[in-house]
Design a protein around this motif. Structure first.
Motif, PDB file in Angstrom:
ATOM      1  N   PRO A   1       2.931  16.679  18.171  1.00  0.00           N
ATOM      2  CA  PRO A   1       4.181  16.172  18.145  1.00  0.00           C
ATOM      3  C   PRO A   1       5.228  17.146  18.879  1.00  0.00           C
ATOM      4  O   PRO A   1       6.295  16.643  19.286  1.00  0.00           O
ATOM      5  CB  PRO A   1       4.707  16.121  16.580  1.00  0.00           C
ATOM      6  CG  PRO A   1       3.484  16.857  15.904  1.00  0.00           C
ATOM      7  CD  PRO A   1       2.453  17.166  16.893  1.00  0.00           C
ATOM      8  N   VAL A   2       4.826  18.326  18.820  1.00  0.00           N
ATOM      9  CA  VAL A   2       6.099  19.487  19.501  1.00  0.00           C
ATOM     10  C   VAL A   2       6.181  19.111  21.052  1.00  0.00           C
ATOM     11  O   VAL A   2       7.180  19.152  21.395  1.00  0.00           O
ATOM     12  CB  VAL A   2       5.420  20.803  19.360  1.00  0.00           C
ATOM     13  CG1 VAL A   2       6.459  21.815  19.945  1.00  0.00           C
ATOM     14  CG2 VAL A   2       5.671  21.099  17.630  1.00  0.00           C
ATOM     15  N   LEU A   3       4.880  18.925  21.709  1.00  0.00           N
ATOM     16  CA  LEU A   3       4.946  18.446  23.198  1.00  0.00           C
ATOM     17  C   LEU A   3       5.672  17.304  23.460  1.00  0.00           C
ATOM     18  O   LEU A   3       6.551  17.171  24.300  1.00  0.00           O
ATOM     19  CB  LEU A   3       3.541  18.523  23.629  1.00  0.00           C
ATOM     20  CG  LEU A   3       3.409  18.144  24.989  1.00  0.00           C
ATOM     21  CD1 LEU A   3       4.005  19.261  26.088  1.00  0.00           C
ATOM     22  CD2 LEU A   3       2.004  17.877  25.304  1.00  0.00           C
ATOM     23  N   VAL A   4       5.302  16.170  22.444  1.00  0.00           N
ATOM     24  CA  VAL A   4       6.173  14.840  22.758  1.00  0.00           C
ATOM     25  C   VAL A   4       7.559  14.904  22.348  1.00  0.00           C
ATOM     26  O   VAL A   4       8.332  14.497  23.264  1.00  0.00           O
ATOM     27  CB  VAL A   4       5.560  13.890  21.769  1.00  0.00           C
ATOM     28  CG1 VAL A   4       6.053  12.510  22.109  1.00  0.00           C
ATOM     29  CG2 VAL A   4       3.965  13.768  22.333  1.00  0.00           C
ATOM     30  N   ARG A   5       7.877  15.937  21.484  1.00  0.00           N
ATOM     31  CA  ARG A   5       9.407  15.837  21.012  1.00  0.00           C
ATOM     32  C   ARG A   5      10.009  16.620  22.298  1.00  0.00           C
ATOM     33  O   ARG A   5      11.140  16.290  22.671  1.00  0.00           O
ATOM     34  CB  ARG A   5       9.528  16.654  19.723  1.00  0.00           C
ATOM     35  CG  ARG A   5      10.881  16.534  19.269  1.00  0.00           C
ATOM     36  CD  ARG A   5      10.924  17.058  17.896  1.00  0.00           C
ATOM     37  NE  ARG A   5       9.821  16.469  16.950  1.00  0.00           N
ATOM     38  CZ  ARG A   5      10.170  15.399  16.212  1.00  0.00           C
ATOM     39  NH1 ARG A   5      11.259  15.145  16.005  1.00  0.00           N
ATOM     40  NH2 ARG A   5       9.286  14.912  15.418  1.00  0.00           N
ATOM     41  N   SER A   6       9.451  17.636  22.640  1.00  0.00           N
ATOM     42  CA  SER A   6       9.954  18.280  23.747  1.00  0.00           C
ATOM     43  C   SER A   6      10.232  17.592  25.196  1.00  0.00           C
ATOM     44  O   SER A   6      11.208  17.680  25.749  1.00  0.00           O
ATOM     45  CB  SER A   6       9.312  19.712  24.130  1.00  0.00           C
ATOM     46  OG  SER A   6       7.860  19.220  24.440  1.00  0.00           O
ATOM     47  N   LEU A   7       9.186  16.807  25.370  1.00  0.00           N
ATOM     48  CA  LEU A   7       9.295  15.936  26.627  1.00  0.00           C
ATOM     49  C   LEU A   7      10.444  14.857  26.133  1.00  0.00           C
ATOM     50  O   LEU A   7      11.287  14.403  27.133  1.00  0.00           O
ATOM     51  CB  LEU A   7       7.944  14.971  26.779  1.00  0.00           C
ATOM     52  CG  LEU A   7       7.079  15.915  27.418  1.00  0.00           C
ATOM     53  CD1 LEU A   7       5.572  15.021  27.389  1.00  0.00           C
ATOM     54  CD2 LEU A   7       7.250  16.426  28.774  1.00  0.00           C
ATOM     55  N   ALA A   8      10.877  14.299  24.938  1.00  0.00           N
ATOM     56  CA  ALA A   8      11.936  13.508  24.686  1.00  0.00           C
ATOM     57  C   ALA A   8      13.159  14.373  25.083  1.00  0.00           C
ATOM     58  O   ALA A   8      14.223  13.779  25.371  1.00  0.00           O
ATOM     59  CB  ALA A   8      11.600  13.010  23.031  1.00  0.00           C
ATOM     60  N   TYR A   9      13.292  15.463  24.455  1.00  0.00           N
ATOM     61  CA  TYR A   9      14.278  16.253  24.897  1.00  0.00           C
ATOM     62  C   TYR A   9      14.623  16.703  26.170  1.00  0.00           C
ATOM     63  O   TYR A   9      15.882  16.575  26.690  1.00  0.00           O
ATOM     64  CB  TYR A   9      14.494  17.586  23.858  1.00  0.00           C
ATOM     65  CG  TYR A   9      14.436  17.404  22.461  1.00  0.00           C
ATOM     66  CD1 TYR A   9      14.936  16.185  21.951  1.00  0.00           C
ATOM     67  CD2 TYR A   9      13.949  18.286  21.527  1.00  0.00           C
ATOM     68  CE1 TYR A   9      14.961  16.099  20.499  1.00  0.00           C
ATOM     69  CE2 TYR A   9      14.104  18.398  20.297  1.00  0.00           C
ATOM     70  CZ  TYR A   9      14.551  17.177  19.683  1.00  0.00           C
ATOM     71  OH  TYR A   9      14.485  16.957  18.366  1.00  0.00           O
TER      72      TYR A   9
END
Length: 73
Positions: A42-50
């Motif tokens: 989830p950290v990678l996906v959330r950083s892509l969202a940001y």
């Protein structure tokens, strides 16, 4: 009136608007995916969202810079 320039401005406006909507929607979707309990990273996906939100914000600020004459001086 120069019709070709008018069509060019209209085309660029349409492309920019669609790009901003797609980036924002992708950021919202990636944020929802990152909140899923079964997501492996989830950290990678959330950083892509940001990143999507950041690019969208940068494009909006650049548009404001182009429109407002005070910033162009």
């Amino acid at each position: 009136m120069k019709w070709l320039e008018l069509l060019q401005v209209g085309g660029v406006t349409l492309v920019a608007a669609v790009t901003l909507v797609v980036l924002y929607s992708l950021g919202v979707r990636l944020t929802a995916i990152a909140g899923d309990a079964q997501q492996k990273s989830p950290v990678l996906v959330r950083s892509l969202a940001y990143v999507c939100f950041g690019v969208c914000a940068a494009a909006v600020l650049f548009g404001i810079y182009l429109i407002v004459p005070y910033f162009g001086k």
